[in-house]
Design an enzyme around this catalytic site. Structure first.
Site, PDB file in Angstrom:
ATOM      1  N   LYS A  85       4.098  -4.739  -7.224  1.00 55.74           N
ATOM      2  CA  LYS A  85       4.583  -3.348  -7.206  1.00 55.74           C
ATOM      3  C   LYS A  85       5.961  -3.307  -7.858  1.00 55.74           C
ATOM      4  O   LYS A  85       6.799  -4.180  -7.596  1.00 55.74           O
ATOM      5  CB  LYS A  85       4.645  -2.837  -5.770  1.00 55.74           C
ATOM      6  CG  LYS A  85       5.034  -1.364  -5.664  1.00 55.74           C
ATOM      7  CD  LYS A  85       4.962  -0.838  -4.236  1.00 55.74           C
ATOM      8  CE  LYS A  85       5.308   0.654  -4.154  1.00 55.74           C
ATOM      9  NZ  LYS A  85       5.237   1.188  -2.780  1.00 55.74           N
ATOM     10  N   SER A 116       2.455   5.356  -1.991  1.00 56.04           N
ATOM     11  CA  SER A 116       3.073   5.174  -3.275  1.00 56.04           C
ATOM     12  C   SER A 116       2.611   3.923  -4.024  1.00 56.04           C
ATOM     13  O   SER A 116       2.860   3.809  -5.214  1.00 56.04           O
ATOM     14  CB  SER A 116       4.593   5.116  -3.118  1.00 56.04           C
ATOM     15  OG  SER A 116       4.965   3.986  -2.342  1.00 56.04           O
ATOM     16  N   SER A 130       2.386   3.772   2.555  1.00 55.52           N
ATOM     17  CA  SER A 130       2.149   3.466   1.142  1.00 55.52           C
ATOM     18  C   SER A 130       1.363   2.201   0.829  1.00 55.52           C
ATOM     19  O   SER A 130       0.987   1.995  -0.325  1.00 55.52           O
ATOM     20  CB  SER A 130       3.478   3.401   0.393  1.00 55.52           C
ATOM     21  OG  SER A 130       3.947   4.694   0.177  1.00 55.52           O
TER      22      SER A 130
HETATM   23  N1  GLN Z   1       3.941   9.285   1.461  1.00 56.42           N
HETATM   24  C1  GLN Z   1       5.113   9.014   2.217  1.00 56.42           C
HETATM   25  C2  GLN Z   1       6.308   9.575   1.499  1.00 56.42           C
HETATM   26  O1  GLN Z   1       6.121  10.266   0.561  1.00 56.42           O
HETATM   27  C3  GLN Z   1       5.248   7.533   2.447  1.00 56.42           C
HETATM   28  C4  GLN Z   1       5.641   6.790   1.228  1.00 56.42           C
HETATM   29  C5  GLN Z   1       5.826   5.318   1.464  1.00 56.42           C
HETATM   30  O2  GLN Z   1       5.294   4.753   2.425  1.00 56.42           O
HETATM   31  N2  GLN Z   1       6.619   4.706   0.607  1.00 56.42           N
HETATM   32  O3  GLN Z   1       7.425   9.342   1.842  1.00 56.42           O
END
Ligand code: GLN
Length: 488
Positions: A76, A152, A176
């Site tokens: 990532k 994400s 995410s």
């Molecule tokens: N979807 C959540 C957010 O937008 C979690 C994102 C994540 O876990 N990095 O913050």
């Protein structure tokens, strides 16, 4: 080779059926052919990957390899790497090359001898649930290219589902790792907070962020977690605990395992087709010998509102370092220092990141701090206490990972509340600092459904055991998208 598990790949490398250079080339060729359509990778550097593969082959030849040596993995783009640029999905860092490797990267490369295939696409600074906030464009879900892969860690998920990589790293602040794993029929694990070092992992909300593995199976995730975890003195929240083998309990029978079903996860907020698959999975666990217990997490409905105060608050502080002076993008024209800051941040950040910074600065500001930030921290404590009482009655908690399957590209970009609710079942786990997993549990209208498994602190081995036995009995995790060229 592209459909083998990490254990099988390790065995093939050890038996010299294939070299790491050959295996890496196979995946790099697939990336070259299929990535233009999927957009799972932001950066690929064939020569750099092959240099690592040659080193891994030398290690294997010298008999110094471990179980993962020579196996390729996608990273990532939130993890700092000295080789590939580290963009975090943002224009702000589009040309940033880190002077050091994140601890996770160093452990996977230097420790385990794995070979990086490149850096995967992600929501900008990990803020999103669909990968649509990336500066580098959306990622397509290999199960249906009209749909999002989740976020994400959407690039990591899409890369594995399309077999552009056998495994990947992800990070999880509110879901995410788990939600993209659910949308792409993968297994993903968010460890207990403090198990995986955050050093060199670009910070979003430091008290919630945790790196973890994404792969095709629980067994693969166990091997990866073994390689990623461990105390790191360069991360002040890293936990100094004895090393454990997360694969040790994989085969343990599930007889007597107490599974908690929180009534708040089984309401009408979940798509009925998703719920049907989850119910079938629960029946399967009963057949495997588990006992089902009704539990309650009475404050779980407050997790999304509390998260959208705490996470932006921490993000607004963390992202203040991107000012055009020390890192990344700098606006080309400016009149003064203040003008440089303002233009750099106005041009370098996308809309979602700006929105989070604004919210975060607001909830921390004088006069609002007590009403929002302090209140959210109190809710966070209540949520952790809910889990503590629940784990007196059960060993693990099960429910859906996400209330729906993968949604269409563009479907939620104008309805932010709907977008934020994608993580309604995953966020409480981060607020409490607990480990959570998502595993494939069937399909709804041809799209993968994820089952979420939540454990008590440091119960990763138990979660992996529950996931592995289920996978051995059902085989849902072995399903691959039909329209992806799987012929090498
Ligand atoms: N979807 C959540 C957010 O937008 C979690 C994102 C994540 O876990 N990095 O913050």
């Amino acid at each position: 080779m592209i459909n083998k598990s990490l254990k099988q790949l390790g065995a093939a490398l050890a038996a010299k059926e294939i070299s790491s250079v050959e295996l890496t080339t196979l995946f790099l060729d697939r990336i070259e052919r299929l990535n233009p359509e999927i957009n799972a990778f932001i950066s690929v550097d064939r020569e750099r990957s092959l240099t690592q593969a040659r080193a891994a082959d030398a290690r294997l030849a010298a008999g110094q390899g471990g179980p993962l040596t020579g196996i390729p993995i996608a990273q990532k783009d939130i993890f700092c790497t000295t080789g590939w640029r580290t963009t975090c999905g943002s224009k702000m860092l589009a040309d940033f090359v880190s002077p050091y490797d994140a601890t996770v990267i160093a452990r996977l490369h230097d420790g385990a001898g794995m070979v990086s295939l490149g850096k995967t696409n992600m929501d900008e600074f990990a803020m999103g649930s669909s990968n649509e906030t990336s500066f580098f464009g959306p990622v397509k879900n290999p199960w249906d290219r009209q749909r999002v892969p989740g976020g994400s860690s959407g690039g990591s998920a899409s890369a594995i589902a399309a077999r552009l990589a056998p495994a990947a790293t992800g990070t999880d602040t509110g879901g995410s790792i788990r939600q993209p794993a659910a949308f792409c029929n993968l297994t993903g694990l968010k460890p207990t907070y403090g198990v995986v070092s955050r050093y060199g992992m670009i910070a979003f909300a430091s008290s919630l962020d945790q790196g973890g593995p994404m792969a095709a199976s629980a067994e693969d995730c166990a091997l990866l977690l073994n390689a990623m975890c461990g105390f790191d003195e360069r991360d002040s929240t890293s936990l100094d605990r004895p090393v454990e083998d997360y694969a040790r309990d994989l085969e343990k029978p599930l007889a007597g395992l107490r599974i908690g079903l929180p009534k708040e996860f089984f309401n009408d907020g979940c798509d009925p087709a998703v719920m049907a698959a989850v119910q079938t999975a629960i029946d399967q666990y009963r057949k495997l010998g588990a006992t089902l217990v009704d539990i309650s997490l009475p404050n779980s409905h407050l997790s999304v509102p509390a998260y959208y105060v705490i996470a932006p608050a921490e993000a607004s502080a963390n992202l203040s370092r991107f000012d055009g002076i020390r890192y990344g993008y700098r606006a080309p024209d400016y009149d003064s220092l203040d003008d440089l800051y303002m233009k750099t941040r106005a041009q370098g950040f996308g809309a979602e990141v700006k929105r989070r910074i604004l919210i975060g600065a607001y909830v921390l500001s004088h006069g609002y701090y007590d009403a929002y930030y302090l209140q959210a921290q109190r809710i966070r404590r209540l949520i952790a206490e809910d889990f503590a009482s629940a784990f007196k009655a059960c060993d693990i908690i099960i429910g859906p990972t996400s209330p729906t399957t993968a949604f269409k590209l563009g479907e939620r970009t104008t309805d932010l509340v709907k977008m934020y609710l994608s993580d309604i079942y995953t966020i409480a786990v981060n607020l409490a600092g607990l480990p959570g997993m998502s595993i494939p549990c069937g399909f709804a209208d041809g799209l993968p459904v994820g089952l979420q498994l939540i454990g008590n602190y440091f119960a990763e081995a138990r979660l992996l055991n529950a996931a592995h036995r289920y996978q051995a009995a059902t085989g849902w995790h072995e399903q691959r998208p039909a329209d992806i060229d799987l012929n090498g």
